[in-house]
Design a protein around this motif. Structure first.
Motif, PDB file in Angstrom:
ATOM      1  N   TYR A   1       0.836  -1.211   0.000  1.00 57.96           N
ATOM      2  CA  TYR A   1       0.000   0.000   0.000  1.00 57.96           C
ATOM      3  C   TYR A   1       0.873   1.263   0.000  1.00 57.96           C
ATOM      4  O   TYR A   1       0.605   2.210  -0.748  1.00 57.96           O
TER       5      TYR A   1
ATOM      6  N   HIS B   1       0.711   3.937  -2.959  1.00 59.71           N
ATOM      7  CA  HIS B   1       0.279   5.301  -2.634  1.00 59.71           C
ATOM      8  C   HIS B   1       1.397   6.315  -2.916  1.00 59.71           C
ATOM      9  O   HIS B   1       1.144   7.397  -3.464  1.00 59.71           O
TER      10      HIS B   1
ATOM     11  N   ASP C   1      -4.999   5.598  -6.094  1.00 56.88           N
ATOM     12  CA  ASP C   1      -4.342   4.308  -5.836  1.00 56.88           C
ATOM     13  C   ASP C   1      -4.868   3.153  -6.701  1.00 56.88           C
ATOM     14  O   ASP C   1      -4.600   1.991  -6.398  1.00 56.88           O
ATOM     15  N   HIS C   2      -5.619   3.460  -7.733  1.00 54.79           N
ATOM     16  CA  HIS C   2      -6.121   2.421  -8.651  1.00 54.79           C
ATOM     17  C   HIS C   2      -4.928   1.874  -9.435  1.00 54.79           C
ATOM     18  O   HIS C   2      -4.228   2.612 -10.110  1.00 54.79           O
TER      19      HIS C   2
ATOM     20  N   ASN D   1      -4.800  -5.135   2.456  1.00 49.95           N
ATOM     21  CA  ASN D   1      -5.875  -4.917   3.426  1.00 49.95           C
ATOM     22  C   ASN D   1      -5.446  -5.114   4.870  1.00 49.95           C
ATOM     23  O   ASN D   1      -6.222  -4.854   5.781  1.00 49.95           O
TER      24      ASN D   1
ATOM     25  N   LEU E   1      -3.750   1.870   5.633  1.00 49.91           N
ATOM     26  CA  LEU E   1      -5.024   1.761   4.917  1.00 49.91           C
ATOM     27  C   LEU E   1      -6.173   1.611   5.913  1.00 49.91           C
ATOM     28  O   LEU E   1      -7.234   2.217   5.756  1.00 49.91           O
TER      29      LEU E   1
ATOM     30  N   SER F   1     -10.809   1.997   4.526  1.00 51.38           N
ATOM     31  CA  SER F   1     -11.023   1.458   3.176  1.00 51.38           C
ATOM     32  C   SER F   1     -10.470   0.050   3.053  1.00 51.38           C
ATOM     33  O   SER F   1      -9.601  -0.357   3.814  1.00 51.38           O
ATOM     34  N   ARG F   2     -10.960  -0.669   2.061  1.00 49.05           N
ATOM     35  CA  ARG F   2     -10.393  -1.975   1.693  1.00 49.05           C
ATOM     36  C   ARG F   2     -10.269  -2.017   0.172  1.00 49.05           C
ATOM     37  O   ARG F   2     -11.068  -1.410  -0.534  1.00 49.05           O
ATOM     38  N   PHE F   3      -9.276  -2.761  -0.295  1.00 52.12           N
ATOM     39  CA  PHE F   3      -9.132  -2.960  -1.738  1.00 52.12           C
ATOM     40  C   PHE F   3      -9.903  -4.205  -2.167  1.00 52.12           C
ATOM     41  O   PHE F   3     -10.023  -5.168  -1.414  1.00 52.12           O
TER      42      PHE F   3
ATOM     43  N   LYS G   1      -9.559   0.730  -4.527  1.00 54.33           N
ATOM     44  CA  LYS G   1      -9.906   0.949  -3.118  1.00 54.33           C
ATOM     45  C   LYS G   1     -11.389   1.309  -3.057  1.00 54.33           C
ATOM     46  O   LYS G   1     -11.846   2.158  -3.816  1.00 54.33           O
TER      47      LYS G   1
END
Ligand code: AMP
Length: 347
Positions: free
Chosen positions: A15, A19, A119-120, A151, A156, A161-163, A186
């Motif tokens: 992450y 990011h 962060d896609h 996750n 994060l 949030s969670r991916f 996310k």
């Protein structure tokens, strides 16, 4: 950055890496993205789903690079594939978008140049592989390892949030690029996930077509056909077990999806689906059409995420109705969906 083994990946701060790369690329205008907080959240009790609707300016600029148009009966000739490969953005990704140049030898992680939200990112094959090929055991395992790593990130978690991961495959699945890519996105902070709610009250099981109690789970309030399986909570004995179990579940879902097409009398060349996965579940949605009128749809709608390229499309989505779009682009659920047993031998 190189990710050399699954064990090495488990120890990384993926992450943080994603990011950090995103912030830098955004600051340097390497992404087509303008953050905005125009999103609207609708808690739809009747649908058993939460819709998050937003306008994403970058969508209007996303290139389309595929050998055939959805909805057409064009043949996918080698000439058309060769044409697509000339404009392939993933074979030599833009260096500013690179998160990891080597993942287990055959893959890269790159930022999505036209992200739906920050962060896609994408997991792409280094060499060209068609998007219409199945996920390989190593790929599905890699997705699982990356999701668990992301996750469990304390940074994060602080954001709530969670991916999730997704893979759009087949000419009507709504993909825009033909080079094999899996995506990580996310979810909006604290967004309820209906699949997680469903699997939370179930034990892990291996699906069996002939046993109604071992059928995939589904949201009974949704009207589109979809199949959800719980993933093992307590972890796997070893990497082999992880790879084997995940692959068995995925192939079961793909087979069920193929059976949906066979029962509807739709030819093999149209076989299309959206595959989604999180730490606790995987799901497949058979897809009949890439769009409903002018509303384009891929995996995201089936998570409840509706992104429009402008206000006109957002209005259109609302006018048609989110569930109508999802059902129209997929297959309607049977009245007694839980009792449907697919004929396993009809391919
Ligand atoms: P899909 O539409 O599901 O096929 O996903 C392909 C994704 O690739 C889209 O979300 C695009 O935004 C993204 N994309 C297109 N061109 C590039 C590029 N040059 N670099 C990185 N991502 C890209």
């Amino acid at each position: 950055m190189s990710f050399d083994s699954l064990d090495a990946i488990k120890d990384l701060d993926i992450y943080g890496l994603v990011h950090g790369t995103f912030e830098k690329a955004y600051a340097n205008h390497d992404l087509v993205y303008s953050p905005n907080d125009n999103s609207e959240t609708i808690d739809d009790k009747e649908a058993g789903m939460t819709w998050v609707v937003s306008i994403v300016d970058g969508l209007a600029q996303r290139p389309q690079n595929r050998p055939t148009e959805p909805g057409s009966n064009e043949e996918q000739t080698s000439d058309k594939v060769a044409e697509t490969r000339k404009k392939d953005p993933f074979v030599k990704p833009e260096p500013e978008l690179l998160i990891a140049d080597n993942v287990l030898g055959d893959y890269r992680l790159i930022l999505n140049k036209f992200p739906n939200s920050e962060d896609h990112f994408l997991l792409v094959t280094k060499e060209f592989v068609p998007q219409d090929s199945l996920l390989k055991p190593a790929e599905i395992q890699l997705i699982d390892v990356i999701l668990h790593n992301l996750n469990s990130s304390p940074e994060l978690k602080k954001t709530g949030s969670r991916f999730f991961a997704f893979f759009n495959s087949g000419p009507e699945s709504g993909y825009s690029q033909f080079h094999k890519h899996m995506q990580f996105l996310k979810l909006p902070a604290h967004m309820p996930v209906y699949q997680s709610q469903l699997v939370a009250t179930s034990d892990f099981f291996l699906p069996r077509e002939v046993n109604l109690k071992k059928h995939p789970l589904f949201n009974k309030k949704a009207t589109f056909k979809h199949f959800i399986l719980k993933l093992k909570e307590e972890g796997y004995k070893n990497e082999e077990e992880q790879e084997m179990l995940l692959m068995m579940l995925y192939i079961y879902l793909v087979r069920r999806c193929m059976n949906t097409f066979v029962e509807e009398g739709i030819g093999r060349e149209k076989f299309s689906y959206n595959f989604m996965m999180m730490d606790d579940w995987m799901m497949i949605v058979p897809r009949r059409h890439a769009h409903f009128e002018t509303v384009w749809q891929n995996s995201l709608g089936y998570m409840g995420l509706f992104s429009a390229k402008n206000e006109e499309v957002r209005k259109k989505m609302t006018d048609i109705g989110f569930m109508n779009i999802l059902e129209g682009c997929g297959f309607a659920q049977d009245e007694e969906e839980e009792k449907v047993i697919y004929n396993e031998y009809s391919y």
